[in-house]
Motif scaffolding. Structure first.
Motif, short mmCIF file in Angstrom:
data_model
loop_
_atom_site.label_atom_id
_atom_site.label_comp_id
_atom_site.label_asym_id
_atom_site.label_seq_id
_atom_site.Cartn_x
_atom_site.Cartn_y
_atom_site.Cartn_z
N PRO A 171 -116.49 38.45 -35.97
CA PRO A 171 -116.11 37.56 -37.08
C PRO A 171 -114.71 37.88 -37.59
O PRO A 171 -114.18 38.97 -37.38
CB PRO A 171 -117.17 37.87 -38.15
N ARG A 172 -114.12 36.91 -38.27
CA ARG A 172 -112.93 37.14 -39.07
C ARG A 172 -113.34 37.22 -40.53
O ARG A 172 -114.33 36.61 -40.93
CB ARG A 172 -111.92 36.01 -38.89
N VAL A 173 -112.57 37.98 -41.31
CA VAL A 173 -112.83 38.11 -42.74
C VAL A 173 -111.55 37.77 -43.50
O VAL A 173 -110.46 37.75 -42.93
CB VAL A 173 -113.30 39.53 -43.11
N VAL A 174 -111.69 37.51 -44.79
CA VAL A 174 -110.53 37.29 -45.63
C VAL A 174 -110.25 38.57 -46.42
O VAL A 174 -111.17 39.27 -46.85
CB VAL A 174 -110.74 36.10 -46.59
N CYS A 175 -108.97 38.90 -46.57
CA CYS A 175 -108.53 40.06 -47.36
C CYS A 175 -108.06 39.54 -48.71
O CYS A 175 -107.21 38.64 -48.77
CB CYS A 175 -107.39 40.78 -46.66
N LEU A 250 -108.24 38.61 -41.10
CA LEU A 250 -108.17 39.65 -40.09
C LEU A 250 -109.52 39.76 -39.37
O LEU A 250 -110.54 39.28 -39.88
CB LEU A 250 -107.84 41.00 -40.74
N PRO A 251 -109.54 40.43 -38.20
CA PRO A 251 -110.84 40.71 -37.58
C PRO A 251 -111.70 41.56 -38.50
O PRO A 251 -111.19 42.37 -39.28
CB PRO A 251 -110.45 41.49 -36.31
N ALA A 252 -113.01 41.39 -38.42
CA ALA A 252 -113.91 42.10 -39.32
C ALA A 252 -113.78 43.62 -39.21
O ALA A 252 -114.02 44.34 -40.18
CB ALA A 252 -115.35 41.68 -39.03
N VAL A 253 -113.36 44.12 -38.04
CA VAL A 253 -113.25 45.57 -37.86
C VAL A 253 -112.17 46.16 -38.77
O VAL A 253 -112.15 47.37 -39.02
CB VAL A 253 -112.95 45.89 -36.38
N ALA A 254 -111.28 45.33 -39.31
CA ALA A 254 -110.23 45.82 -40.19
C ALA A 254 -110.81 46.52 -41.42
O ALA A 254 -110.20 47.45 -41.96
CB ALA A 254 -109.32 44.68 -40.63
N ALA A 255 -111.99 46.09 -41.86
CA ALA A 255 -112.61 46.72 -43.03
C ALA A 255 -112.91 48.18 -42.77
O ALA A 255 -112.89 49.01 -43.69
CB ALA A 255 -113.89 45.97 -43.41
#
Length: 347
Positions: A171-175, A250-255
């Motif tokens: 997934p993509r997420v919002v920052c 960003l890609p979810a792994v960024a978290a």
């Protein structure tokens, strides 16, 4: 104004960093300089070039129109200096040795798929030397175009003219800034983010990349409003979100890779996922043996389901005790160590 000296490479690096951050304090911290030292470097650079690169006020810093126009040339000079340094540090002792130059971002280096592919590649092809080069968000495509690397681990999409081997999807997420009221909600929709400015990648990024990672246009046809930043690295992107109240996807792994107390990562229910993979330039003639071997490993691992998304560590796993025994065909190669058999510009 009389120009008496050529600009130094370290001054050009300072220019690129300040162009990303548009904030002397943050740029100086990234460069391990004091703010006065950075200001002096920029003033000296402007004097040597005979132009004004930045417009400064008490509230903000902005690139001048000429500063914008010169950025691509500045990046070319800095890239050439990096290439010269890398060539000097890693000369080839054997002109006939099979070397595969692989580019990857700081994010890609930590992903399980990257580690598994490289470990398997070097296990099955012990005569192949893999030379790693760290790339930023813009260089991941431009380094391939200019021949600085042979292949790269990147998040898709990429411009036309590249062959791709997709590896994983996530997934993509919002920052969001931590203080943003929307950050208190566990799940958002794109409509909730309407009107929020989106952090701008540097203009050297391809249009297809810029549109995908900004979700531009939005599903209702609305065009995205971008900030004035010239971002090339994830950390700079997150600083722009934190300080300037913008958003980024960003890609979810960024978290997991970039946890920060000033940033919140939130799921967006109607945001399409992203794909991570390996890319290399299309060629009319014969593809080099190293790329052929890399593409084959990517396909076999993907088809066998051996490439989970995310980092090299499972969420509840202790990295000090993780083990991944190799299979009989080498396609279970471990992922807990560095990319075995490779030579890295980090060394």
């Amino acid at each position: 104004m009389l120009v008496t000296d050529d600009p130094a490479v370290h001054q050009l690096r300072s220019l690129l960093t300040l162009a990303e951050e548009l904030h002397f304090g943050r740029a100086a911290a990234r460069l391990y300089l004091t703010q006065p030292a950075l200001s002096q470097q920029i003033r000296t650079l402007e004097r040597r070039l005979g132009v004004q690169l930045f417009a400064r006020t008490s509230r903000k810093v902005q690139l001048t129109s000429l500063g914008h126009a010169l950025l691509p040339l500045v990046r070319n000079v800095v890239d050439a200096a990096d290439e010269l340094r890398n060539a000097a540090r890693h000369p080839s002792d054997d002109a006939d040795a099979l070397v595969l130059r692989v580019g990857l971002t700081d994010c890609a280096a930590a992903l399980a798929a990257t580690r598994r592919v490289i470990a398997t590649l070097t296990t099955l092809h012990p005569g192949l030397e893999v030379d790693f080069q760290v790339l930023d968000l813009v260089e991941q495509a431009t380094a391939l175009t200019v021949g600085r690397v042979d292949a790269a681990f990147v998040y898709l999409p990429v411009p036309d003219g590249f062959e791709t081997e997709p590896l994983t999807t996530e997934p993509r997420v919002v920052c969001l800034p931590a203080a943003d009221p929307l950050a208190r909600r566990p799940t958002l929709r794109l409509a909730d983010l309407s009107g929020r400015p989106t952090v701008s990648l540097a203009p050297e990024a391809s249009p297809v990349e810029r549109r995908f990672w900004a979700m531009d246009p939005r599903p209702d046809g609305t065009r995205v409003r971008y900030t004035d930043h010239q971002v090339t690295r994830v950390e700079s992107l997150l600083s722009a979100v934190s300080f300037d109240g913008a958003i980024a996807f960003l890609p979810a792994v960024a978290a997991e890779l970039f946890p920060r107390p000033d940033i919140r990562y939130r799921t967006v229910a109607d945001l399409a996922p992203c794909t991570f993979g390996v890319v290399w330039p299309e060629r009319d003639g014969e593809v080099c043996r190293g790329i052929t071997a890399l593409a084959d490993v990517c396909r076999r691992l993907r088809d066998q389901g051996g490439l989970p998304p995310g980092t090299m560590r499972e969420p509840d796993e202790d990295p000090s005790t993780a083990q991944h025994p190799a299979g009989d065909d080498g396609f279970g190669a471990g992922t807990t160590g560095g990319p075995g058999g490779g030579r890295s510009v980090w060394d």
